[in-house]
Write a protein that holds these residues in place. Structure first.
Motif, PDB file in Angstrom:
ATOM      1  N   ASN A 285       0.663  -0.973   0.122  1.00 24.60           N
ATOM      2  CA  ASN A 285      -0.144   0.501  -0.103  1.00 24.60           C
ATOM      3  C   ASN A 285       0.891   1.366   0.279  1.00 24.60           C
ATOM      4  OD1 ASN A 285      -2.971  -0.681  -0.328  1.00 24.60           O
ATOM      5  ND2 ASN A 285      -2.938  -1.354   2.220  1.00 24.60           N
ATOM      6  N   ARG A 423     -19.728  -6.920  -3.744  1.00 22.59           N
ATOM      7  CA  ARG A 423     -19.804  -6.362  -2.529  1.00 22.59           C
ATOM      8  C   ARG A 423     -20.812  -5.744  -1.829  1.00 22.59           C
ATOM      9  NH1 ARG A 423     -20.518  -1.095  -0.884  1.00 22.59           N
ATOM     10  NH2 ARG A 423     -20.399  -0.528  -2.901  1.00 22.59           N
ATOM     11  N   ARG A 434     -17.472  -3.811   3.988  1.00 30.41           N
ATOM     12  CA  ARG A 434     -15.973  -2.989   3.094  1.00 30.41           C
ATOM     13  C   ARG A 434     -14.800  -3.559   3.279  1.00 30.41           C
ATOM     14  NH1 ARG A 434     -17.556   2.252  -0.461  1.00 30.41           N
ATOM     15  NH2 ARG A 434     -19.256   1.428  -0.263  1.00 30.41           N
ATOM     16  N   ASP A 435     -13.719  -2.659   4.793  1.00 31.73           N
ATOM     17  CA  ASP A 435     -12.836  -2.689   5.058  1.00 31.73           C
ATOM     18  C   ASP A 435     -12.443  -3.909   5.148  1.00 31.73           C
ATOM     19  OD1 ASP A 435     -12.534  -0.151   4.879  1.00 31.73           O
ATOM     20  OD2 ASP A 435     -12.626   0.114   6.808  1.00 31.73           O
ATOM     21  N   ARG A 438     -11.065  -5.466   1.616  1.00 31.88           N
ATOM     22  CA  ARG A 438      -9.951  -4.754   0.919  1.00 31.88           C
ATOM     23  C   ARG A 438      -8.628  -5.379   1.038  1.00 31.88           C
ATOM     24  NH1 ARG A 438     -10.905  -0.240   2.668  1.00 31.88           N
ATOM     25  NH2 ARG A 438     -12.104   0.517   0.875  1.00 31.88           N
ATOM     26  N   ASN A 442      -5.854  -7.050  -0.167  1.00 30.03           N
ATOM     27  CA  ASN A 442      -4.584  -7.012  -0.304  1.00 30.03           C
ATOM     28  C   ASN A 442      -3.283  -7.763   0.501  1.00 30.03           C
ATOM     29  OD1 ASN A 442      -4.842  -4.766  -0.666  1.00 30.03           O
ATOM     30  ND2 ASN A 442      -4.950  -3.763   0.976  1.00 30.03           N
ATOM     31  N   GLN A 448     -10.064  -9.506  -6.445  1.00 37.15           N
ATOM     32  CA  GLN A 448     -11.080  -8.441  -7.282  1.00 37.15           C
ATOM     33  C   GLN A 448     -10.786  -8.186  -8.653  1.00 37.15           C
ATOM     34  OE1 GLN A 448     -10.520  -4.585  -6.031  1.00 37.15           O
ATOM     35  NE2 GLN A 448     -12.791  -3.890  -6.017  1.00 37.15           N
ATOM     36  N   TYR A 454     -15.845  -9.038  -6.152  1.00 37.76           N
ATOM     37  CA  TYR A 454     -14.842 -10.167  -5.446  1.00 37.76           C
ATOM     38  C   TYR A 454     -14.844 -11.952  -5.601  1.00 37.76           C
ATOM     39  CZ  TYR A 454     -13.826  -6.177  -2.798  1.00 37.76           C
ATOM     40  OH  TYR A 454     -13.702  -5.419  -2.060  1.00 37.76           O
TER      41      TYR A 454
END
Length: 535
Positions: A285, A423, A434-435, A438, A442, A448, A454
Motif C-alpha cells: 500500500n 461487495r 468493505r474494509d 479490501r 491485499n 478483485q 470478488y
C-alpha cells in the motif's frame, strides 16, 4: 518461416485420429504410413523454427519450439539435445543440466541405451560454463541458487519486469500472490537476465525467518558481505554502503516485515542507484511501488482445447509428470483430465506440481476426480522441496496464521457466499465490511475482478473447508444459512449473469477493445417464451 508457423499452429493431432478400428489391413497400413509421415513433417517444421530463432538469438521463442519438440517426441535424442543447447546458450545452466538428466533417464529406461557422445560433450561444455549465447554478470553465481526444475509461462510479467528495470522511476517492485503462486521462482528466473544493469551488485536476501528490524538489516548486510560496526545506527551504515552504488536488493518472503516498509522507503530516498524487489503475500500500500500480482498460470478454459501445450499450466504438469513417474506419456484420453486438473487448481504452480507428483499413485483421471471433492492429495514427500511447500494446505496455513482473529472469522463466513460475489452481498452478512474485503484482497486471499466483484480462490476455499470452526462461528453459520443473501450477480433459475452484470462486463470489453486493438464477439439469442423453454 510464416508458413511453417501456420502449419504448426494448424496441426490438430494425428491424421484421422478418430479412426481407430477397421477390418481392412490395407487401410490400416495406409493410415499408419501417412499418419507417421505427417507427424514427421510436423516435427521437422518445429525443428526448423527452433533452429531459426536460435540463430537469430531469440532464445525465448526457440525454447518454446524446442520444448514442444521434446513433448511430442520424447524418445528422440536430437530433440533433447536441441533443448539442452538452447537452455545453455540462454545462460540457464541448471535447467540445461536438468534436461540432460531427463534425456539420459528416458533413453536408459525406454530404449536401454546411453546418451550419444555428442550429447555428452554438450553436457560437459555446459557444466564447465563454456557455452553461452548471452553474457551475464559475474554476480549470477552469487545471486541465485541453482534451479533444479524448468520454468514455464509468465512471459507478460517478465516483459513488464524488463520495462521496470529500464525505468528510473520504478524502484520498488512488489511481487504478491497467494501461497504457491510462484513469486520467488519468477524473481529467480527474471533477475539473472538483467544483472548487467546493476554493475555494483545484486543480492538475494531470504527473510523467511526474520521478524525484527535489526535482524532484517543484519540479513541484508550479511548477504552483501559486510559487517556493521558499533559507531553508527545500522540503517545509517547500510545507507552509506549503498548510497553510491547502482545495485539491486531482492527481499524474498517479506510477509512478516510489512511494518518495516518505511525502512525501504528511507533506503530508496538516500540511495538513488538502488532498486528493490520484494516478494510477499501482502500488498504494501505504497504509491511508489510497482505491483506484480500473480495468479495462476494460463490454462485451457475448455477441456476440448486442441492445443493444450500452448498453455504453461498444462506444460508444467507434463514436465513434472515426466520427472515423477518413469515413462509417463499422456494418452489422448488423459488430455482432458490434465486440463481439468489445471482448471480445478486455477493454474496455481505449486498445486499443479503436487498433483503431478501423485502420478506415482494415481492416474490422471483419478487425480481429477479426487480434486473435484477435496485437495487432500496435494502433498509430497520430496526431500528437495521446502517443508512449507510439501503440502498445499501447509503453504496456505502460513498465510492463515498471519491473520487476526477477526480476519479468520470473516474468512470462515465466506462459506455463505458463492465463488464470485458482489461487495453488497458480502456486506449483508454480519461481521463483514468493505474494509475487510479490501484487507483480504491485499493479502491475496480474495481476487478483485475488473468488474468490481470478488472471487474466492478455489485453493483457499478448499483450505477453509478443512479448518475447524469455533462453536460460536458454527452456531452463526448454521443459524444464518437460511437467511444468507442470494447471489445478486446471477439469475437463480438459469445461473446466467443478470442484465446489469452483462452490461457492465460488455462496457468493460468495449473500453478495453478501444484501448488495445483487440476484437471481441457478441452473440444475441432472442428466445420467445423463455420461461416455457427453461421449464
Amino acid at each position: 518461416i510464416e508458413k511453417l508457423q501456420d502449419a504448426v499452429r494448424l496441426y490438430r493431432g494425428p491424421f484421422l485420429a478418430n479412426i481407430t478400428n477397421t477390418d481392412s489391413l490395407t487401410f490400416r497400413e495406409w493410415l499408419t504410413i501417412y499418419r507417421e509421415q505427417y507427424f514427421r513433417q510436423l516435427l521437422e517444421a518445429i525443428r526448423k523454427l527452433s533452429e531459426y530463432y536460435k540463430t537469430l538469438g531469440d532464445f525465448e521463442i526457440a525454447l518454446r519450439y524446442a520444448r514442444q519438440l521434446v513433448t511430442l517426441d520424447p524418445l528422440d535424442e536430437s530433440s533433447h539435445r536441441q533443448l539442452i543447447l538452447i537452455l545453455g546458450m540462454q545462460g540457464n545452466r541448471s535447467a540445461a543440466i536438468e534436461q540432460y538428466q531427463v534425456c539420459c533417464k528416458i533413453l536408459s529406461e525406454e530404449l536401454g541405451v546411453s546418451a550419444s557422445r555428442e550429447t555428452q560433450d554438450l553436457y560437459e561444455k555446459i557444466k564447465a560454463g563454456m557455452l553461452s549465447g548471452v553474457q551475464h554478470s559475474n554476480m549470477l553465481s552469487s545471486f541465485t541458487p541453482t534451479q533444479l526444475t524448468m520454468f514455464f509461462g509468465r512471459e507478460n510479467e517478465m516483459e513488464r519486469f524488463k520495462r521496470c528495470f529500464s525505468n528510473p522511476t520504478c524502484r520498488l517492485l512488489t511481487v504478491i500472490g497467494i501461497a504457491g503462486s510462484g513469486k520467488t521462482r519468477l524473481v529467480l528466473q527474471v533477475v539473472p537476465r538483467h544483472l548487467d544493469e546493476f554493475p555494483d551488485g545484486a543480492w538475494l536476501v531470504s527473510l523467511e525467518k526474520v521478524r525484527t528490524k535489526e535482524l532484517f538489516l543484519s540479513s541484508i548486510a550479511s548477504a552483501m558481505g559486510f559487517q556493521f560496526s558499533g559507531q553508527y545506527p545500522h540503517l545509517v551504515q547500510l545507507k552509506n554502503k549503498l548510497s553510491s552504488l547502482k545495485s539491486l536488493l531482492v527481499l524474498d518472503h517479506f510477509d512478516y516485515l510489512v511494518a518495516e516498509t518505511n525502512t525501504l522507503i528511507e533506503l530508496l530516498k538516500d540511495c538513488p542507484g538502488l532498486k528493490i524487489i520484494l516478494t510477499s503475500r501482502e500488498h504494501l500500500n505504497f504509491q511508489s511501488e510497482c505491483l506484480f500480482e500473480l495468479r495462476g498460470l494460463l490454462y485451457p478454459e475448455t477441456e476440448l482445447e486442441e492445443n493444450p501445450l500452448n498453455f504453461p499450466a498444462y506444460e508444467l504438469f507434463i514436465n513434472r509428470g515426466l520427472r515423477g513417474r518413469s515413462g509417463f506419456q499422456p494418452k489422448p484420453e488423459d488430455v482432458h483430465h490434465i486440463i481439468r486438473i489445471c482448471q480445478l487448481v486455477e493454474g496455481i504452480p505449486l498445486a499443479i506440481e503436487l498433483a503431478a507428483s501423485r502420478l506415482r499413485d494415481f492416474s490422471c483421471k483419478q487425480i481429477a476426480e479426487i480434486l473435484e471433492n477435496h485437495f487432500d492429495i496435494l502433498e509430497t514427500s520430496y526431500k528437495d522441496v521446502q517443508e512449507r511447500h510439501r503440502s498445499l494446505y501447509g503453504a496456505l496455513n502460513e498465510s492463515w496464521e498471519g491473520l487476526s482473529d477477526h480476519e479468520k472469522m470473516v474468512c470462515r463466513r465466506f462459506s455463505l457466499l458463492p465463488d464470485e460475489f458482489a461487495r453488497e452481498d458480502a456486506e449483508k452478512i454480519p461481521g463483514i465490511s468493505r474494509d475487510d474485503l479490501r484487507t483480504l484482497a491485499n493479502k491475496s486471499l480474495l481476487y478483485q475482478t475488473p468488474f468490481g466483484t470478488y472471487v474466492i480462490p478455489q485453493v483457499f476455499r478448499h483450505f477453509l473447508n478443512k479448518k475447524e470452526v469455533t462453536r460460536g462461528d458454527e452456531n452463526f453459520l448454521n443459524g444464518y444459512k437460511q437467511f444468507a443473501p442470494g447471489n445478486t450477480l446471477y439469475d437463480p433459475v438459469t445461473n446466467l449473469p443478470r442484465r446489469d452484470v452483462l452490461w457492465e462486463r460488455l462496457s468493460y470489453l468495449i473500453s478495453r477493445s478501444r484501448r488495445f486493438p483487440q476484437r471481441f464477439a457478441v452473440m444475441i439469442l432472442d428466445l420467445f417464451d423463455f420461461g416455457e423453454v427453461n421449464r
